[in-house]
Scaffold this motif. Structure first.
Motif, PDB file in Angstrom:
ATOM      1  N   GLY A   1       0.276  -1.230  11.873  1.00  0.00           N
ATOM      2  CA  GLY A   1      -1.047  -1.593  12.307  1.00  0.00           C
ATOM      3  C   GLY A   1      -2.090  -0.560  12.065  1.00  0.00           C
ATOM      4  O   GLY A   1      -1.836   0.541  11.614  1.00  0.00           O
ATOM      5  N   THR A   2      -3.315  -0.961  12.338  1.00  0.00           N
ATOM      6  CA  THR A   2      -4.475  -0.102  12.317  1.00  0.00           C
ATOM      7  C   THR A   2      -5.238  -0.377  13.584  1.00  0.00           C
ATOM      8  O   THR A   2      -5.000  -1.362  14.266  1.00  0.00           O
ATOM      9  CB  THR A   2      -5.363  -0.410  11.106  1.00  0.00           C
ATOM     10  OG1 THR A   2      -5.731  -1.783  11.158  1.00  0.00           O
ATOM     11  CG2 THR A   2      -4.626  -0.165   9.800  1.00  0.00           C
TER      12      THR A   2
ATOM     13  N   GLY B   1     -10.014  -7.100  12.370  1.00  0.00           N
ATOM     14  CA  GLY B   1      -9.162  -6.001  11.948  1.00  0.00           C
ATOM     15  C   GLY B   1      -8.052  -6.425  11.026  1.00  0.00           C
ATOM     16  O   GLY B   1      -7.215  -5.626  10.639  1.00  0.00           O
TER      17      GLY B   1
ATOM     18  N   ARG C   1      -0.671  -8.474  16.886  1.00  0.00           N
ATOM     19  CA  ARG C   1      -0.965  -9.338  15.744  1.00  0.00           C
ATOM     20  C   ARG C   1      -0.199 -10.658  15.886  1.00  0.00           C
ATOM     21  O   ARG C   1       0.980 -10.675  16.224  1.00  0.00           O
ATOM     22  CB  ARG C   1      -0.589  -8.648  14.429  1.00  0.00           C
ATOM     23  CG  ARG C   1      -1.027  -9.441  13.216  1.00  0.00           C
ATOM     24  CD  ARG C   1      -1.178  -8.577  11.993  1.00  0.00           C
ATOM     25  NE  ARG C   1       0.063  -7.973  11.574  1.00  0.00           N
ATOM     26  CZ  ARG C   1       0.135  -7.103  10.568  1.00  0.00           C
ATOM     27  NH1 ARG C   1      -0.953  -6.748   9.925  1.00  0.00           N
ATOM     28  NH2 ARG C   1       1.293  -6.585  10.223  1.00  0.00           N
TER      29      ARG C   1
ATOM     30  N   GLU D   1      -4.266   3.821   5.213  1.00  0.00           N
ATOM     31  CA  GLU D   1      -3.937   2.545   5.860  1.00  0.00           C
ATOM     32  C   GLU D   1      -3.107   1.626   4.977  1.00  0.00           C
ATOM     33  O   GLU D   1      -2.056   1.142   5.366  1.00  0.00           O
ATOM     34  CB  GLU D   1      -5.226   1.822   6.254  1.00  0.00           C
ATOM     35  CG  GLU D   1      -5.010   0.424   6.800  1.00  0.00           C
ATOM     36  CD  GLU D   1      -6.303  -0.331   6.981  1.00  0.00           C
ATOM     37  OE1 GLU D   1      -6.242  -1.565   6.998  1.00  0.00           O
ATOM     38  OE2 GLU D   1      -7.355   0.317   7.089  1.00  0.00           O
ATOM     39  N   ASP D   2      -3.596   1.385   3.732  1.00  0.00           N
ATOM     40  CA  ASP D   2      -2.913   0.427   2.874  1.00  0.00           C
ATOM     41  C   ASP D   2      -1.653   0.989   2.235  1.00  0.00           C
ATOM     42  O   ASP D   2      -0.912   0.273   1.560  1.00  0.00           O
ATOM     43  CB  ASP D   2      -3.862  -0.078   1.771  1.00  0.00           C
ATOM     44  CG  ASP D   2      -4.933  -1.005   2.326  1.00  0.00           C
ATOM     45  OD1 ASP D   2      -4.901  -1.264   3.549  1.00  0.00           O
ATOM     46  OD2 ASP D   2      -5.792  -1.461   1.564  1.00  0.00           O
TER      47      ASP D   2
ATOM     48  N   THR E   1       1.909  -1.503   6.626  1.00  0.00           N
ATOM     49  CA  THR E   1       1.024  -2.192   7.555  1.00  0.00           C
ATOM     50  C   THR E   1       0.768  -3.619   7.116  1.00  0.00           C
ATOM     51  O   THR E   1      -0.207  -4.215   7.496  1.00  0.00           O
ATOM     52  CB  THR E   1      -0.321  -1.460   7.654  1.00  0.00           C
ATOM     53  OG1 THR E   1      -0.916  -1.409   6.344  1.00  0.00           O
ATOM     54  CG2 THR E   1      -0.136  -0.054   8.158  1.00  0.00           C
ATOM     55  N   TRP E   2       1.638  -4.168   6.297  1.00  0.00           N
ATOM     56  CA  TRP E   2       1.345  -5.493   5.762  1.00  0.00           C
ATOM     57  C   TRP E   2       2.469  -6.470   6.048  1.00  0.00           C
ATOM     58  O   TRP E   2       3.612  -6.096   6.288  1.00  0.00           O
ATOM     59  CB  TRP E   2       1.069  -5.419   4.262  1.00  0.00           C
ATOM     60  CG  TRP E   2       2.098  -4.676   3.475  1.00  0.00           C
ATOM     61  CD1 TRP E   2       2.120  -3.352   3.187  1.00  0.00           C
ATOM     62  CD2 TRP E   2       3.271  -5.217   2.855  1.00  0.00           C
ATOM     63  NE1 TRP E   2       3.210  -3.030   2.435  1.00  0.00           N
ATOM     64  CE2 TRP E   2       3.941  -4.152   2.213  1.00  0.00           C
ATOM     65  CE3 TRP E   2       3.810  -6.497   2.772  1.00  0.00           C
ATOM     66  CZ2 TRP E   2       5.124  -4.343   1.500  1.00  0.00           C
ATOM     67  CZ3 TRP E   2       4.989  -6.685   2.078  1.00  0.00           C
ATOM     68  CH2 TRP E   2       5.632  -5.597   1.450  1.00  0.00           C
TER      69      TRP E   2
ATOM     70  N   ARG F   1      -6.930  -8.370   7.393  1.00  0.00           N
ATOM     71  CA  ARG F   1      -7.462  -8.740   6.080  1.00  0.00           C
ATOM     72  C   ARG F   1      -6.376  -9.391   5.241  1.00  0.00           C
ATOM     73  O   ARG F   1      -5.240  -8.910   5.209  1.00  0.00           O
ATOM     74  CB  ARG F   1      -7.983  -7.504   5.335  1.00  0.00           C
ATOM     75  CG  ARG F   1      -9.195  -6.857   5.971  1.00  0.00           C
ATOM     76  CD  ARG F   1      -9.716  -5.713   5.126  1.00  0.00           C
ATOM     77  NE  ARG F   1      -8.804  -4.571   5.111  1.00  0.00           N
ATOM     78  CZ  ARG F   1      -8.179  -4.128   4.032  1.00  0.00           C
ATOM     79  NH1 ARG F   1      -8.337  -4.729   2.878  1.00  0.00           N
ATOM     80  NH2 ARG F   1      -7.386  -3.078   4.105  1.00  0.00           N
TER      81      ARG F   1
ATOM     82  N   ALA G   1      -7.553  -1.948  15.957  1.00  0.00           N
ATOM     83  CA  ALA G   1      -8.137  -3.285  15.863  1.00  0.00           C
ATOM     84  C   ALA G   1      -9.161  -3.480  16.954  1.00  0.00           C
ATOM     85  O   ALA G   1      -9.158  -2.810  17.978  1.00  0.00           O
ATOM     86  CB  ALA G   1      -7.035  -4.338  15.998  1.00  0.00           C
TER      87      ALA G   1
ATOM     88  N   GLY H   1      -3.477  -4.796   8.467  1.00  0.00           N
ATOM     89  CA  GLY H   1      -4.301  -4.515   9.632  1.00  0.00           C
ATOM     90  C   GLY H   1      -4.074  -5.447  10.793  1.00  0.00           C
ATOM     91  O   GLY H   1      -3.169  -6.274  10.816  1.00  0.00           O
TER      92      GLY H   1
END
Length: 291
Positions: free
Chosen positions: A47-48, A57, A262, A210-211, A215-216, A59, A50, A86
């Motif tokens: 995560g990031t 938050g 999420r 982040e990317d 985190t996906w 994408r 949010a 995110g």
């Protein structure tokens, strides 16, 4: 199909589940799939930071209509799907219940599974509300899950991840049925997935952009399934991303983050795409967004 018929089906709850659900299960104060034919699922989540509520938050970084799956995920065929990043915050592990932290310590570097009668019981075990939704509170569950030893069974499955330091993440999945069975009409199957990650997990990605972190989420569907994106905001101000997967059966997936957790809520019907979307938006509109 109108909402009265949808609500009618909520009365058809298995009596055993009703009896179990009537037992006290206080909801803690605090931060509160259906499968396609041969669908494959890969989750790598973190995560990031949010927003307190909404999909801002989160994408969608890629929609793909045909892709050779990576060998490391065990898939050798082509698939359609999407990737998102995110929408999750790192929650202090010590803010969750002693029970779930103890379970993590007993099973380091592996995933533990526990089944519960309904989502509310899983939330009580975790020590934190995940989602407040009046329709989910009344709807009959749509599947039975069991733990790894098949000793616990229920309509909700919790997966607990841990490393040597402790609890890193909690993933919860539960399924509900909406709609009337009168006249042979199939129901819409709605699945809720909630993903929560802790500060212990955050340490694993320190120093990475982040990317570049894990985190996906990448989700696969049969090759050629067209995916269309729509932004949708509920009357309560919850910002969501709705992805329509045009395949058989038709499926819609709503993605959003709420209080650092999420969520993915999917709705599918074998023939009636419009009914699936109507049901999904009705469920989204029933989500409570705390101020």
């Amino acid at each position: 199909m109108d909402k009265e018929k949808i609500m009618e089906a909520m009365a058809h709850i298995d009596p055993a589940l009703v009896e179990e659900a009537d037992r006290p299960a206080p909801r803690r104060a605090g931060w509160s799939r259906p499968a396609l034919i041969a669908a494959c699922l890969c989750l790598i989540l973190a995560g990031t930071a949010a927003a307190a509520a909404g999909g801002a938050g989160m994408r969608v970084i890629r929609l793909f209509s045909s892709e050779k799956s990576l060998v490391k995920y065990g898939y050798n065929d082509s698939h359609s799907g999407y990737e998102i990043v995110g929408g999750a915050a790192y929650i202090p592990a010590d803010s969750l219940s002693d029970e779930i932290n103890q379970l993590a310590l007993e099973h380091p570097c592996e995933t533990s599974y526990k089944a519960f009668v309904r989502l509310e019981f899983a939330e009580d075990y975790i020590g934190r509300n995940l989602l407040d939704n009046a329709l989910f509170d009344k709807a009959p569950t749509g599947g039975i899950y069991s733990d790894a030893e098949n000793t616990e069974r229920g309509g909700c499955l919790m997966m607990v991840s841990a490393n040597k330091e402790g609890l890193t993440g909690v993933n919860v999945v539960t399924r509900y049925m909406f709609g009337s069975l009168a006249g042979g009409q199939e129901q819409v199957e709605v699945e809720l997935r909630a993903d929560l990650y802790t500060d212990i997990y955050a340490k694993m990605g320190e120093g990475q952009a982040e990317d570049e972190k894990h985190t996906w989420k990448k989700r696969y569907f049969p090759d050629g399934a067209e995916i269309v994106q729509e932004d949708y905001t509920t009357p309560d101000g919850l910002e969501t991303i709705i992805l329509q997967v045009k395949a058989q059966p038709a499926l819609y997936a709503a993605l959003f983050s709420l209080n650092g957790v999420r969520f993915e809520i999917t709705a599918s019907h074998s023939t009636d795409s419009a009914f699936a979307l109507e049901t999904l938006k009705m469920v989204l509109d029933a989500c409570t967004v705390e101020s």
